[in-house]
Write a protein that holds these residues in place. Structure first.
Motif, PDB file in Angstrom:
ATOM      1  N   SER A 242      17.755  30.892  51.236  1.00 26.84           N
ATOM      2  CA  SER A 242      19.480  30.994  51.264  1.00 26.84           C
ATOM      3  C   SER A 242      19.506  32.494  51.484  1.00 26.84           C
ATOM      4  N   LYS A 243      20.809  32.827  52.165  1.00 31.40           N
ATOM      5  CA  LYS A 243      21.189  33.842  52.580  1.00 31.40           C
ATOM      6  C   LYS A 243      21.922  34.509  51.443  1.00 31.40           C
ATOM      7  N   GLN A 244      22.474  35.616  51.345  1.00 29.53           N
ATOM      8  CA  GLN A 244      23.282  36.375  50.320  1.00 29.53           C
ATOM      9  C   GLN A 244      24.441  35.772  50.097  1.00 29.53           C
ATOM     10  N   LEU A 245      25.085  35.410  49.212  1.00 24.72           N
ATOM     11  CA  LEU A 245      26.402  34.795  49.079  1.00 24.72           C
ATOM     12  C   LEU A 245      27.418  35.814  49.362  1.00 24.72           C
ATOM     13  N   SER A 246      28.609  35.479  49.992  1.00 23.68           N
ATOM     14  CA  SER A 246      29.920  36.440  50.042  1.00 23.68           C
ATOM     15  C   SER A 246      30.951  35.844  48.907  1.00 23.68           C
ATOM     16  N   PRO A 247      31.050  36.482  47.894  1.00 27.79           N
ATOM     17  CA  PRO A 247      32.263  35.958  47.099  1.00 27.79           C
ATOM     18  C   PRO A 247      33.594  35.746  47.758  1.00 27.79           C
ATOM     19  N   ARG A 248      34.110  34.796  47.234  1.00 27.92           N
ATOM     20  CA  ARG A 248      35.538  34.320  48.012  1.00 27.92           C
ATOM     21  C   ARG A 248      36.544  35.156  47.168  1.00 27.92           C
ATOM     22  N   VAL A 249      37.646  35.642  47.941  1.00 31.37           N
ATOM     23  CA  VAL A 249      38.625  36.184  47.343  1.00 31.37           C
ATOM     24  C   VAL A 249      39.755  35.557  46.658  1.00 31.37           C
ATOM     25  N   LYS A 250      40.214  35.744  45.565  1.00 32.35           N
ATOM     26  CA  LYS A 250      41.100  35.026  44.940  1.00 32.35           C
ATOM     27  C   LYS A 250      42.423  34.874  45.898  1.00 32.35           C
ATOM     28  N   GLU A 251      42.915  33.596  45.937  1.00 32.99           N
ATOM     29  CA  GLU A 251      44.439  33.764  46.625  1.00 32.99           C
ATOM     30  C   GLU A 251      45.537  33.848  45.943  1.00 32.99           C
ATOM     31  N   LYS A 252      46.519  34.560  46.751  1.00 35.51           N
ATOM     32  CA  LYS A 252      47.823  34.944  45.981  1.00 35.51           C
ATOM     33  C   LYS A 252      48.436  33.794  45.057  1.00 35.51           C
ATOM     34  N   ASP A 253      48.834  34.036  43.810  1.00 36.23           N
ATOM     35  CA  ASP A 253      49.307  33.058  43.175  1.00 36.23           C
ATOM     36  C   ASP A 253      48.262  31.895  42.893  1.00 36.23           C
ATOM     37  N   GLU A 254      47.083  32.124  42.778  1.00 34.57           N
ATOM     38  CA  GLU A 254      46.288  31.140  42.489  1.00 34.57           C
ATOM     39  C   GLU A 254      46.097  30.657  40.928  1.00 34.57           C
ATOM     40  N   ALA A 255      46.326  29.620  40.469  1.00 32.43           N
ATOM     41  CA  ALA A 255      46.178  29.161  39.027  1.00 32.43           C
ATOM     42  C   ALA A 255      44.769  29.693  38.456  1.00 32.43           C
ATOM     43  N   GLU A 256      44.826  30.026  37.408  1.00 37.62           N
ATOM     44  CA  GLU A 256      43.730  30.079  36.367  1.00 37.62           C
ATOM     45  C   GLU A 256      43.256  28.885  35.701  1.00 37.62           C
ATOM     46  N   LEU A 257      41.753  28.605  35.764  1.00 40.72           N
ATOM     47  CA  LEU A 257      41.534  27.435  35.257  1.00 40.72           C
ATOM     48  C   LEU A 257      40.744  27.722  33.915  1.00 40.72           C
ATOM     49  N   LEU A 258      39.947  28.518  33.373  1.00 31.73           N
ATOM     50  CA  LEU A 258      39.277  28.611  32.236  1.00 31.73           C
ATOM     51  C   LEU A 258      38.995  30.275  32.053  1.00 31.73           C
ATOM     52  N   SER A 259      38.905  30.438  30.615  1.00 33.58           N
ATOM     53  CA  SER A 259      38.626  31.700  30.039  1.00 33.58           C
ATOM     54  C   SER A 259      37.029  31.843  29.630  1.00 33.58           C
ATOM     55  N   LEU A 260      36.182  32.736  29.896  1.00 34.95           N
ATOM     56  CA  LEU A 260      34.730  32.712  29.487  1.00 34.95           C
ATOM     57  C   LEU A 260      34.646  33.982  28.721  1.00 34.95           C
ATOM     58  N   ASP A 261      33.458  33.666  27.700  1.00 31.92           N
ATOM     59  CA  ASP A 261      33.009  35.106  27.283  1.00 31.92           C
ATOM     60  C   ASP A 261      31.687  35.435  27.708  1.00 31.92           C
ATOM     61  N   VAL A 262      31.227  36.510  28.840  1.00 36.11           N
ATOM     62  CA  VAL A 262      30.266  36.402  29.317  1.00 36.11           C
ATOM     63  C   VAL A 262      29.514  37.830  28.607  1.00 36.11           C
ATOM     64  N   ILE A 263      28.167  37.415  28.452  1.00 35.51           N
ATOM     65  CA  ILE A 263      27.158  38.105  27.820  1.00 35.51           C
ATOM     66  C   ILE A 263      26.248  38.901  29.077  1.00 35.51           C
ATOM     67  N   VAL A 264      26.509  40.384  29.095  1.00 38.63           N
ATOM     68  CA  VAL A 264      25.842  41.070  30.096  1.00 38.63           C
ATOM     69  C   VAL A 264      24.965  42.132  29.525  1.00 38.63           C
ATOM     70  N   LYS A 265      23.915  42.662  30.671  1.00 36.74           N
ATOM     71  CA  LYS A 265      23.151  43.797  30.174  1.00 36.74           C
ATOM     72  C   LYS A 265      24.076  44.969  30.535  1.00 36.74           C
ATOM     73  N   LYS A 266      24.131  46.014  29.846  1.00 39.01           N
ATOM     74  CA  LYS A 266      24.840  47.116  29.947  1.00 39.01           C
ATOM     75  C   LYS A 266      24.211  47.957  31.098  1.00 39.01           C
ATOM     76  N   GLU A 267      22.773  47.873  31.325  1.00 42.19           N
ATOM     77  CA  GLU A 267      22.231  48.770  32.214  1.00 42.19           C
ATOM     78  C   GLU A 267      22.594  48.500  33.816  1.00 42.19           C
ATOM     79  N   ASP A 268      22.810  47.046  33.841  1.00 44.10           N
ATOM     80  CA  ASP A 268      23.023  46.816  35.316  1.00 44.10           C
ATOM     81  C   ASP A 268      24.208  45.940  35.396  1.00 44.10           C
TER      82      ASP A 268
END
Length: 490
Positions: A242-268
């Protein structure tokens, strides 16, 4: 003597470069092309199951969807609202399921097509379900089968997708066209085969095994006909091509669905896990019921994956295709896949109204179902089609439950044996090296997640990476002794 069963076969003619052991073109009729296009009808969860059953001795993965499917398999039944919830995810159903029996080779003999179930007290309860694992409101198991009367069959000389009787040519990368001498000459010329005397022919009888191998190769190579019928190669992991994905840009006035707690590595700032409520898990599980055709419609040109794009474009562009396809920008699933937090581009069918009757023949005491309330029968009454999920919950997994979802979409319910401390020990990363970010996702992020789940092994990082704010590099200030001015070092 027991009657022998003969496996259905379809014919395929290969035009082969014998020296290179490569398929140049294939010639096929309606039967094979119908079977080829039927692969796009398969729900992604069914594709994962078919791969696992076909290659029992080998690990075959489809992006992260294999992990989503395995999470359903491994999750204890008491984490689901009902037994039917787990069943409908492991064996996804669709609105076109009645078409499968019309294909010469049926790759998805769906259980439950045109079937309904009631409890033993149907005469009093007046309720039915699409799943034999459902419980009636009276508490009894709904394991008594009732079938709708079959409509009169109309002779149809056409195929399921094809209007009329045609022959087709198919390139090695699955571009399908109506056969013509002019097109064959043009295609052979463009491939460098002006001298057709150097090409050989092979006529094959294709069965279910070959179709399953072809399905694997459609995901994994750009030459699926050669790899299936000449080289007999196995499926590579989908994420490798597969090729590298290009994230879609949020449309204006787009409704939010869900809230998530994301655990990330500080380094990267790489996403390791998300901690979420049941609605996010329902969203991931719903993806298993979406047909490959719709997933490709949603992702558009955002991904490259084997020859699925060529096959999809052929189905959309052929002039002899029946114009019965739904809009490319929506997917409609059976009514029982409806959840509280629905993916914006997935809709569910409204529940149909059914009626029960007892045939006017007094000897026939069994009740039957019909969609026609004007039948000339006795005891005609409306029947309630129950939601096989818990009606008050509207989801697959139990409410008020927390889950962890890894970057490669392994879904685990949090309980006494799977605590946050256990998760930290499993990560083997110091607590000071981790950070929790809160993000909110909407339609754009859900589409990113759907695309990433198909083609990568790190779906969360690919889909939500642009939402994680990276810390700027720290600057240290020291004094230059000569100029006595501050010197900034990075």
């Amino acid at each position: 003597m027991a009657e022998s069963f003969e496996e259905p076969k379809v014919s395929l003619r290969l035009i082969v470069d014998e020296e290179k052991n490569k398929v140049v073109l294939a010639e096929a009729g309606n039967d094979f092309v119908d079977v080829l296009f039927s692969l796009l009808m398969l729900p992604i969860g069914t594709i994962v199951r078919l791969f696992e059953n076909h290659r029992k001795s080998e690990t075959v993965t489809v992006g992260c969807f294999s992990n989503v499917y395995k999470s359903v398999v491994d999750m204890d039944m008491d984490n689901f609202e009902t037994a039917a919830c787990k069943e409908m995810l492991l064996y996804p159903r669709g609105l076109k399921d009645e078409l499968w029996k019309r294909f010469k080779i049926n790759i998805n003999p769906t259980v439950g097509v045109n079937k309904f179930y009631t409890c033993q007290n149907f005469a009093d309860c007046n309720m039915c379900s699409n799943f034999s694992s459902s419980n009636c409101q009276c508490g009894r198991l709904m394991d008594k089968e009732i079938q709708l009367p079959e409509a009169d069959k109309v002779a149809d000389v056409d195929g399921v997708f094809i209007r009329g009787r045609y022959s087709f040519i198919i390139t090695d990368d699955l571009k399908v066209s109506v056969d013509s001498i002019g097109l064959v000459l043009k295609t052979l010329g463009s491939l460098g085969y002006a001298d057709v005397s150097k090409l050989g022919e092979r006529i094959l009888d294709i069965g279910l095994g070959e179709v399953l191998t072809l399905l694997e190769c459609i995901f994994s190579t750009n030459t699926p006909l050669t790899d299936t019928f000449l080289k007999k190669q196995r499926l590579h992991d989908v994420s490798q091509i597969s090729k590298q994905l290009s994230p879609r840009v949020k449309e204006k006035d787009e409704a939010e669905l869900l809230s998530l707690d994301v655990i990330v590595k500080k380094e990267d700032m790489k996403v390791l896990y998300v901690e979420c409520c049941e609605d996010f898990v329902d969203l991931l599980f719903t993806f298993l019921a979406v047909p490959l055709e719709s997933i490709w419609d949603f992702t558009g040109n955002n991904i490259t994956l084997g020859c699925i794009g060529n096959l999809h474009r052929s189905l959309s562009g052929l002039s002899v295709i029946k114009k019965t396809r739904v809009s490319s920008f929506s997917c409609t699933l059976p009514c029982y896949y409806r959840c509280q937090k629905q993916f914006p581009m997935i809709t569910t069918q409204e529940p149909r109204v059914y009626y029960r009757f007892r045939n006017s023949n007094v000897r026939q005491q069994e009740f039957s179902l019909t969609t026609n309330n004007e039948e000339d029968n006795y005891f005609l009454s409306c029947v309630t089609l129950i939601d096989p999920k818990s009606p008050c919950s509207g989801g697959f997994v139990k409410r008020e439950t927390r889950f962890t979802v890894s970057d490669d979409l392994v879904i685990t319910p949090k309980n006494s044996s799977r605590t946050s401390f256990c998760l930290l020990k499993k990560l083997q990363i110091g607590a000071n090296d981790l950070e929790v970010k809160v993000i909110t996702i909407g339609k754009a992020e859900a589409l990113n997640l759907l695309s990433a789940s198909l083609v990568t092994s790190s779906a969360l990082s690919s889909a939500f990476g642009n939402l994680i704010v990276k810390k700027p590099k720290e600057e240290t200030v020291s004094w230059n002794r000569v100029s006595k001015k501050p010197k900034v070092e990075t």
